[in-house]
Design a protein around this motif. Structure first.
Motif, PDB file in Angstrom:
ATOM      1  N   LEU A 276       6.222  -6.978 -21.439  1.00  0.00           N
ATOM      2  CA  LEU A 276       6.556  -8.282 -22.000  1.00  0.00           C
ATOM      3  C   LEU A 276       6.534  -9.324 -20.889  1.00  0.00           C
ATOM      4  CD1 LEU A 276       7.592  -9.825 -24.544  1.00  0.00           C
ATOM      5  CD2 LEU A 276       9.910  -9.270 -23.773  1.00  0.00           C
ATOM      6  N   GLU A 277       5.734 -10.373 -21.077  1.00  0.00           N
ATOM      7  CA  GLU A 277       5.585 -11.398 -20.052  1.00  0.00           C
ATOM      8  C   GLU A 277       6.451 -12.612 -20.366  1.00  0.00           C
ATOM      9  OE1 GLU A 277       1.639 -12.320 -18.619  1.00  0.00           O
ATOM     10  OE2 GLU A 277       0.828 -10.601 -19.703  1.00  0.00           O
ATOM     11  N   MET A 278       6.874 -13.282 -19.302  1.00  0.00           N
ATOM     12  CA  MET A 278       7.636 -14.513 -19.459  1.00  0.00           C
ATOM     13  C   MET A 278       6.908 -15.653 -18.755  1.00  0.00           C
ATOM     14  SD  MET A 278      11.644 -15.407 -18.715  1.00  0.00           S
ATOM     15  CE  MET A 278      11.565 -15.260 -16.942  1.00  0.00           C
ATOM     16  N   PHE A 279       6.876 -16.799 -19.432  1.00  0.00           N
ATOM     17  CA  PHE A 279       6.211 -17.985 -18.900  1.00  0.00           C
ATOM     18  C   PHE A 279       7.212 -19.125 -18.822  1.00  0.00           C
ATOM     19  CE2 PHE A 279       3.488 -21.831 -19.941  1.00  0.00           C
ATOM     20  CZ  PHE A 279       2.960 -21.954 -18.660  1.00  0.00           C
ATOM     21  N   GLU A 280       7.336 -19.715 -17.643  1.00  0.00           N
ATOM     22  CA  GLU A 280       8.219 -20.864 -17.452  1.00  0.00           C
ATOM     23  C   GLU A 280       7.428 -22.147 -17.592  1.00  0.00           C
ATOM     24  OE1 GLU A 280      10.814 -22.878 -13.857  1.00  0.00           O
ATOM     25  OE2 GLU A 280      10.911 -20.676 -14.107  1.00  0.00           O
TER      26      GLU A 280
ATOM     27  N   GLY B 174       2.073  -6.109 -28.654  1.00  0.00           N
ATOM     28  CA  GLY B 174       1.228  -6.718 -27.629  1.00  0.00           C
ATOM     29  C   GLY B 174       0.942  -8.187 -27.848  1.00  0.00           C
ATOM     30  N   HIS B 175       1.548  -8.770 -28.878  1.00  0.00           N
ATOM     31  CA  HIS B 175       1.298 -10.173 -29.208  1.00  0.00           C
ATOM     32  C   HIS B 175       2.599 -10.981 -29.227  1.00  0.00           C
ATOM     33  CE1 HIS B 175      -2.421  -8.346 -31.215  1.00  0.00           C
ATOM     34  NE2 HIS B 175      -2.847  -9.051 -30.194  1.00  0.00           N
ATOM     35  N   THR B 176       3.502 -10.672 -28.314  1.00  0.00           N
ATOM     36  CA  THR B 176       4.733 -11.441 -28.163  1.00  0.00           C
ATOM     37  C   THR B 176       4.931 -11.744 -26.682  1.00  0.00           C
ATOM     38  OG1 THR B 176       6.139  -9.468 -27.932  1.00  0.00           O
ATOM     39  CG2 THR B 176       5.785 -10.317 -30.167  1.00  0.00           C
ATOM     40  N   TYR B 177       5.765 -12.740 -26.404  1.00  0.00           N
ATOM     41  CA  TYR B 177       6.051 -13.108 -25.025  1.00  0.00           C
ATOM     42  C   TYR B 177       7.361 -13.893 -24.987  1.00  0.00           C
ATOM     43  CZ  TYR B 177       3.109 -16.834 -27.081  1.00  0.00           C
ATOM     44  OH  TYR B 177       2.531 -17.761 -27.915  1.00  0.00           O
TER      45      TYR B 177
ATOM     46  N   SER C  45      14.103  -4.178 -19.689  1.00  0.00           N
ATOM     47  CA  SER C  45      13.015  -4.835 -18.971  1.00  0.00           C
ATOM     48  C   SER C  45      13.496  -6.129 -18.334  1.00  0.00           C
ATOM     49  CB  SER C  45      11.861  -5.139 -19.928  1.00  0.00           C
ATOM     50  OG  SER C  45      11.358  -3.969 -20.522  1.00  0.00           O
ATOM     51  N   TYR C  46      14.406  -6.807 -19.027  1.00  0.00           N
ATOM     52  CA  TYR C  46      14.982  -8.057 -18.527  1.00  0.00           C
ATOM     53  C   TYR C  46      16.483  -8.031 -18.766  1.00  0.00           C
ATOM     54  CZ  TYR C  46      10.252 -10.109 -18.503  1.00  0.00           C
ATOM     55  OH  TYR C  46       8.928 -10.387 -18.266  1.00  0.00           O
ATOM     56  N   VAL C  47      17.221  -8.553 -17.820  1.00  0.00           N
ATOM     57  CA  VAL C  47      18.646  -8.817 -18.009  1.00  0.00           C
ATOM     58  C   VAL C  47      18.883 -10.262 -17.588  1.00  0.00           C
ATOM     59  CG1 VAL C  47      21.011  -8.209 -17.435  1.00  0.00           C
ATOM     60  CG2 VAL C  47      19.259  -6.412 -17.541  1.00  0.00           C
TER      61      VAL C  47
END
Length: 372
Positions: free
Chosen positions: A11-15, A149-152, A358-360
Motif C-alpha cells: 500500500l503506497e502513500m502520497f503526500e 491493488g487499486h487503493t492507496y 504496514s503503517y502505524v
C-alpha cells in the motif's frame, strides 16, 4: 479472477499539498496514481457492464445531471478535486463521475440477475468499544476483488496547515473507507442496503460526505456535516474522537433521517445492515446471509481486548461467509485498528490474526511511523 490480479502490492502513500486550489490537489493525485486509476477503470465490471451502458441511455441523463448539479453546488471544492483527478490521470471524467456515484446510480438500473450479482460490490465489518480499560475501533475494509491493488493512502496538507490521511479507492475522492485528521477525528464506514423506495434520486453522494468528514474539526462538527447533507442513499458512519474518547455509530438515510448511537462498554459489531435507524432494507442483501452470518458469528467470539478484536476480524470459521474475506467476489483489502488511548491508527495488510501493521500513524502529533 486470475491469480495475478489477486496479488497484493505494498500500500503506497502520497503526500500532496499545500496547493493553490482543490483542482490541483486532485490533478496531482490523479497524476501520481494514473496507472492504478486506469487499471481499476478498465477492469471494473460494474463500471464497464452496468454504469457506462446505463449512462448512454437518454432516461439516465436527468439522474446523472441532478447528481452532478447538487453535489457540485454543495461541495464545489470537492467537485474540482474530482475533475482534477480525472484530468491528472488522463481518464474520462464520465468514468470518474460514475464510480464516485456508483451507490447513488446502481439502485436505478434494471434489476437483472447480472445486476444483482454486481450490486454486491462492497461490505465492511467493524467492532467498537469504549470502556474504562479499552477504547478501540477495528475495521475490515471489504470490497470487490477488482479493488485489490487499486487503493492507496493520501496525506493531504491543507492551506491552514492541517492535514488528513485517507484510505482511497483508485479514481475516487478520499475516503470512502476510513481516515483521520490532525483534529483527532477519525471515521470508518459501512455500507447499508435501503430499498429503492427509501432512496432519493439525485441527492448528495456518500463519497462527498465522507470527503467532507476528513476536514471536520470535532465529532460534533462531523455530525453537523452529516446532518446538513441531504443524501441520496444511506450509510453508516463510525465517528471516533480521540480527544474526547468517544465513538458514535451514525446510521443515515435519505430525507435527512439520522440515528446516533453512542458506543459504550458493550462491544458493538456493525456489518452491513441498519441496526437502530428504522429503514426498510433490501431483504435479498441483508438476509442472503453474508451480513447476518458475520453478525451472528461476532456475537460468540471474545471481545475483551484489542487482540480479540483483530482475531474476530480475521475469523474465517464460516467457509461460505467468513468475516475475513478472500474472494471470489469480496475481498478484505486491509484492517484498520484505531486505539483511542494510544492515539494511533494501524493498517494491517493480510489477515489481522497474524499480519503485522504496514503503517502505524500517530493521531496526536504531526508525526507518523512506518512499521518495519
Amino acid at each position: 479472477m486470475g491469480s495475478s490480479n489477486m496479488e497484493r502490492t505494498k500500500l503506497e502513500m502520497f503526500e500532496v499539498g499545500p496547493v493553490k486550489d482543490a483542482y490541483q490537489m486532485g490533478f496531482l493525485i490523479g497524476q501520481r496514481f494514473s496507472k492504478e486509476i486506469r487499471s481499476r477503470l478498465s477492469t471494473d465490471l460494474i463500471l464497464q457492464n452496468q454504469l457506462l451502458p446505463f449512462a448512454q441511455k437518454s432516461e439516465s441523463q436527468s439522474l446523472i445531471n441532478a447528481l452532478i448539479d447538487n453535489n457540485r453546488e454543495k461541495f464545489p471544492r470537492y467537485w474540482d478535486e474530482l475533475l482534477g483527478t480525472a484530468d491528472g490521470s488522463g481518464v474520462s471524467i464520465l468514468d470518474v463521475i460514475l464510480i464516485n456515484f456508483r451507490k447513488e446510480i446502481l439502485p436505478f438500473l434494471p434489476k437483472t440477475e447480472t445486476f444483482m450479482k454486481a450490486e454486491t460490490s462492497d461490505d465492511c465489518s467493524d467492532v467498537l468499544v469504549v470502556s474504562d480499560k479499552l477504547a478501540i475501533a477495528a475495521h475490515n475494509e471489504d470490497a470487490n476483488v477488482v479493488l485489490v491493488g487499486h487503493t492507496y493512502l493520501i496525506k493531504a496538507i491543507l492551506s491552514n496547515g492541517q492535514y488528513f490521511i485517507g484510505y482511497t479507492y483508485a479514481g475516487e475522492l478520499p475516503s470512502c473507507a476510513f481516515g483521520f485528521n490532525t483534529q483527532g477525528l477519525a471515521f470508518t464506514l459501512n455500507s447499508v442496503p435501503p430499498t429503492e423506495g427509501e432512496i432519493m434520486a439525485g441527492g448528495i453522494g456518500r463519497n462527498f460526505v465522507s470527503r467532507d468528514l476528513l476536514e471536520a474539526t470535532s465529532i460534533d462538527d462531523a455530525l453537523d456535516r452529516i446532518y446538513s447533507s441531504e443524501v441520496s442513499v444511506g450509510h453508516s458512519y463510525n465517528l471516533i474522537d480521540i480527544r474526547t474518547r468517544r465513538i458514535l455509530n451514525v446510521e443515515t438515510a435519505s430525507r435527512n433521517r439520522v440515528s446516533v448511537r453512542e458506543v459504550g462498554v458493550t462491544p458493538f459489531f456493525h456489518a452491513n445492515m441498519y441496526l437502530h435507524l428504522q429503514v426498510e432494507q433490501l431483504v435479498a442483501k441483508v438476509q442472503d446471509d453474508n451480513s447476518t452470518s458475520r453478525q451472528e458469528r461476532a456475537t460468540v467470539l471474545p471481545k475483551g481486548s484489542a487482540d480479540d478484536f483483530l482475531s474476530l476480524l480475521g475469523d474465517m470459521d464460516d467457509k461460505k461467509y467468513p468475516i475475513y474475506m478472500t474472494g471470489p467476489t469480496l475481498y478484505t483489502l486491509c484492517t484498520a485498528l484505531i486505539d483511542l488511548d494510544d492515539q494511533t491508527l494501524s493498517i494491517i495488510e493480510g489477515n489481522p490474526q497474524k499480519g503485522e501493521a504496514s503503517y502505524v500513524f500517530s493521531m496526536s502529533t504531526r508525526e507518523w511511523k512506518i512499521s518495519p
